[in-house]
Design a protein around this motif. Structure first.
Motif, PDB file in Angstrom:
ATOM      1  N   MET A 131       0.832  -1.201   0.000  1.00  0.00           N
ATOM      2  CA  MET A 131       0.000   0.000   0.000  1.00  0.00           C
ATOM      3  C   MET A 131       0.869   1.254   0.000  1.00  0.00           C
ATOM      4  SD  MET A 131      -2.950  -1.193   2.701  1.00  0.00           S
ATOM      5  CE  MET A 131      -3.874  -2.709   2.437  1.00  0.00           C
ATOM      6  N   LEU A 132       1.960   1.222   0.752  1.00  0.00           N
ATOM      7  CA  LEU A 132       2.885   2.354   0.755  1.00  0.00           C
ATOM      8  C   LEU A 132       3.506   2.546  -0.620  1.00  0.00           C
ATOM      9  CD1 LEU A 132       4.615   1.721   4.194  1.00  0.00           C
ATOM     10  CD2 LEU A 132       3.301   3.760   3.593  1.00  0.00           C
ATOM     11  N   ASP A 133       3.836   1.457  -1.264  1.00  0.00           N
ATOM     12  CA  ASP A 133       4.436   1.539  -2.600  1.00  0.00           C
ATOM     13  C   ASP A 133       3.483   2.182  -3.608  1.00  0.00           C
ATOM     14  OD1 ASP A 133       6.731   0.324  -1.690  1.00  0.00           O
ATOM     15  OD2 ASP A 133       6.186  -1.675  -2.389  1.00  0.00           O
ATOM     16  N   HIS A 134       2.167   1.920  -3.446  1.00  0.00           N
ATOM     17  CA  HIS A 134       1.189   2.415  -4.418  1.00  0.00           C
ATOM     18  C   HIS A 134       0.460   3.672  -3.944  1.00  0.00           C
ATOM     19  CE1 HIS A 134       1.730  -1.793  -5.799  1.00  0.00           C
ATOM     20  NE2 HIS A 134       1.560  -1.251  -6.983  1.00  0.00           N
ATOM     21  N   GLY A 135       0.759   4.111  -2.711  1.00  0.00           N
ATOM     22  CA  GLY A 135       0.222   5.378  -2.238  1.00  0.00           C
ATOM     23  C   GLY A 135      -1.239   5.363  -1.832  1.00  0.00           C
ATOM     24  N   TYR A 136      -1.801   4.178  -1.583  1.00  0.00           N
ATOM     25  CA  TYR A 136      -3.212   4.121  -1.157  1.00  0.00           C
ATOM     26  C   TYR A 136      -3.447   2.804  -0.419  1.00  0.00           C
ATOM     27  CZ  TYR A 136      -8.297   3.955  -1.195  1.00  0.00           C
ATOM     28  OH  TYR A 136      -9.625   3.873  -0.802  1.00  0.00           O
ATOM     29  N   GLY A 137      -4.281   2.869   0.620  1.00  0.00           N
ATOM     30  CA  GLY A 137      -4.660   1.641   1.307  1.00  0.00           C
ATOM     31  C   GLY A 137      -5.681   1.869   2.397  1.00  0.00           C
ATOM     32  N   ARG A 138      -6.452   0.835   2.663  1.00  0.00           N
ATOM     33  CA  ARG A 138      -7.417   0.841   3.754  1.00  0.00           C
ATOM     34  C   ARG A 138      -7.315  -0.508   4.475  1.00  0.00           C
ATOM     35  NH1 ARG A 138      -7.236   5.338   2.318  1.00  0.00           N
ATOM     36  NH2 ARG A 138      -8.926   6.794   1.818  1.00  0.00           N
ATOM     37  N   VAL A 139      -7.144  -0.448   5.800  1.00  0.00           N
ATOM     38  CA  VAL A 139      -6.989  -1.655   6.605  1.00  0.00           C
ATOM     39  C   VAL A 139      -7.954  -1.627   7.770  1.00  0.00           C
ATOM     40  CG1 VAL A 139      -5.408  -2.988   8.065  1.00  0.00           C
ATOM     41  CG2 VAL A 139      -4.528  -1.813   6.021  1.00  0.00           C
ATOM     42  N   VAL A 140      -8.609  -2.752   8.015  1.00  0.00           N
ATOM     43  CA  VAL A 140      -9.385  -2.944   9.240  1.00  0.00           C
ATOM     44  C   VAL A 140      -8.910  -4.236   9.891  1.00  0.00           C
ATOM     45  CG1 VAL A 140     -11.634  -3.440  10.249  1.00  0.00           C
ATOM     46  CG2 VAL A 140     -11.429  -1.685   8.487  1.00  0.00           C
ATOM     47  N   ASN A 141      -8.428  -4.112  11.115  1.00  0.00           N
ATOM     48  CA  ASN A 141      -8.072  -5.274  11.918  1.00  0.00           C
ATOM     49  C   ASN A 141      -9.200  -5.555  12.907  1.00  0.00           C
ATOM     50  OD1 ASN A 141      -5.426  -5.726  10.830  1.00  0.00           O
ATOM     51  ND2 ASN A 141      -4.727  -3.921  11.954  1.00  0.00           N
ATOM     52  N   VAL A 142      -9.694  -6.785  12.905  1.00  0.00           N
ATOM     53  CA  VAL A 142     -10.804  -7.138  13.784  1.00  0.00           C
ATOM     54  C   VAL A 142     -10.250  -7.500  15.159  1.00  0.00           C
ATOM     55  CG1 VAL A 142     -12.764  -8.662  14.161  1.00  0.00           C
ATOM     56  CG2 VAL A 142     -12.189  -7.920  11.827  1.00  0.00           C
ATOM     57  N   ALA A 143     -10.475  -6.620  16.123  1.00  0.00           N
ATOM     58  CA  ALA A 143     -10.097  -6.881  17.509  1.00  0.00           C
ATOM     59  C   ALA A 143     -11.341  -7.394  18.249  1.00  0.00           C
ATOM     60  CB  ALA A 143      -9.523  -5.626  18.152  1.00  0.00           C
ATOM     61  N   SER A 144     -11.591  -6.918  19.445  1.00  0.00           N
ATOM     62  CA  SER A 144     -12.743  -7.389  20.228  1.00  0.00           C
ATOM     63  C   SER A 144     -12.929  -6.477  21.423  1.00  0.00           C
ATOM     64  CB  SER A 144     -12.505  -8.824  20.712  1.00  0.00           C
ATOM     65  OG  SER A 144     -13.461  -9.212  21.680  1.00  0.00           O
ATOM     66  N   ILE A 145     -14.152  -6.418  21.918  1.00  0.00           N
ATOM     67  CA  ILE A 145     -14.410  -5.705  23.168  1.00  0.00           C
ATOM     68  C   ILE A 145     -13.588  -6.313  24.300  1.00  0.00           C
ATOM     69  CG2 ILE A 145     -16.424  -7.140  23.667  1.00  0.00           C
ATOM     70  CD1 ILE A 145     -15.902  -3.432  24.621  1.00  0.00           C
ATOM     71  N   ALA A 146     -13.252  -7.605  24.167  1.00  0.00           N
ATOM     72  CA  ALA A 146     -12.412  -8.256  25.181  1.00  0.00           C
ATOM     73  C   ALA A 146     -11.039  -7.624  25.245  1.00  0.00           C
ATOM     74  CB  ALA A 146     -12.289  -9.748  24.877  1.00  0.00           C
ATOM     75  N   GLY A 147     -10.576  -7.045  24.142  1.00  0.00           N
ATOM     76  CA  GLY A 147      -9.290  -6.366  24.132  1.00  0.00           C
ATOM     77  C   GLY A 147      -9.310  -5.058  24.898  1.00  0.00           C
ATOM     78  N   LYS A 148     -10.479  -4.483  25.094  1.00  0.00           N
ATOM     79  CA  LYS A 148     -10.614  -3.273  25.901  1.00  0.00           C
ATOM     80  C   LYS A 148     -10.822  -3.604  27.371  1.00  0.00           C
ATOM     81  CE  LYS A 148     -12.736   0.060  22.691  1.00  0.00           C
ATOM     82  NZ  LYS A 148     -13.926   0.932  22.512  1.00  0.00           N
TER      83      LYS A 148
END
Length: 250
Positions: A131-148
């Protein structure tokens, strides 16, 4: 249903053969994205590909996200089949056993952290580079309420998801000078096959903590993810989005 334009975009969805990942893949396909499903279960991948037949360009890759070499190979195969990846939804994960921390197996702890946290690191490391090489990107990492909040009798899962949140914030800050958005979501439990890994007592506990009085639906998760990976999300990065049905207090 809100719909976003993903025409010309290539998306990778890890854990994409079932549950949250599969529903997210359907939403991305409806927006015109080409989607690569990464999963470690070949039979589940085949079933998912059959279920998505006729909905758009779908490519499946058997990948082990705990193995950096496997992730690099999956990325190369995806790029060769579909083109450069500009969207990542990392939903692969396991729940692990339910037991008090003092009784928790060291091997179980290591396996949960290996999949949920190390795997998230591996996938982000490889795909964000492109994504850095192409200058665009969107990422979503699925965490959890348990992580909070840290669920009792789920120390490994809770710790791994807290790590995913912090990792996401780090990457979001590192890439903020580019047209790249890296965010996490913290859903309450969704009734998917991950429930098969949990005790009924733990499932009942999770439900009791949700003010909405029900589990989140996978299409509700996919709805939020759809905006987060769209071009419209041009400012928010390194953030955590709650889907806990009112449970989260911060």
């Amino acid at each position: 249903m809100n719909q976003y334009d993903f025409a010309g975009k290539v998306a990778v969805v890890t854990g994409g053969a079932q549950g949250i990942g599969l529903c997210v893949a359907q939403r991305l396909l409806k927006g015109g994205a080409a989607v690569a499903l990464w999963d470690r279960d070949p039979a589940a991948l085949h079933a998912a590909q059959q279920a998505l037949q006729g909905q758009g360009a779908v490519h499946t890759v058997v990948a082990d996200i705990t193995d950096l070499a496997s992730v690099e190979q999956a990325a190369a195969e995806t790029a060769a089949a579909l083109g450069p990846v500009s969207i990542l939804v990392n939903s692969a994960g396991i729940a692990g056993a339910n037991a008090p921390t003092v009784d928790y197996s060291e091997a179980e702890w290591e396996q949960v952290l290996k999949v949920n946290l190390n795997g998230t690191f591996n996938v982000n490391k490889v795909l964000v580079r492109g994504m850095l090489d192409h200058g665009y990107g969107r990422v979503v990492n699925v965490a959890s309420i348990a992580g909070k909040e840290g669920n009792p009798n789920a120390c490994a899962y809770s710790a791994s998801k807290a790590g995913v949140i912090a990792l996401t914030k780090s990457i979001g800050k590192e890439t903020a000078g580019h047209d790249i958005a890296v965010n996490a979501i913290t859903p309450a439990a969704a009734k998917t096959r991950i429930f098969d890994q949990m005790s009924q007592q733990h499932i009942d506990y999770m439900l009791s903590k949700i003010p909405r009085g029900r589990f989140v639906q996978v299409d509700e998760i996919a709805s939020l993810v759809g905006w987060l990976v769209s071009a419209e999300n041009s400012f928010t990065t390194g953030a955590v989005f709650d889907l806990s049905g009112g449970r989260a207090t911060y």
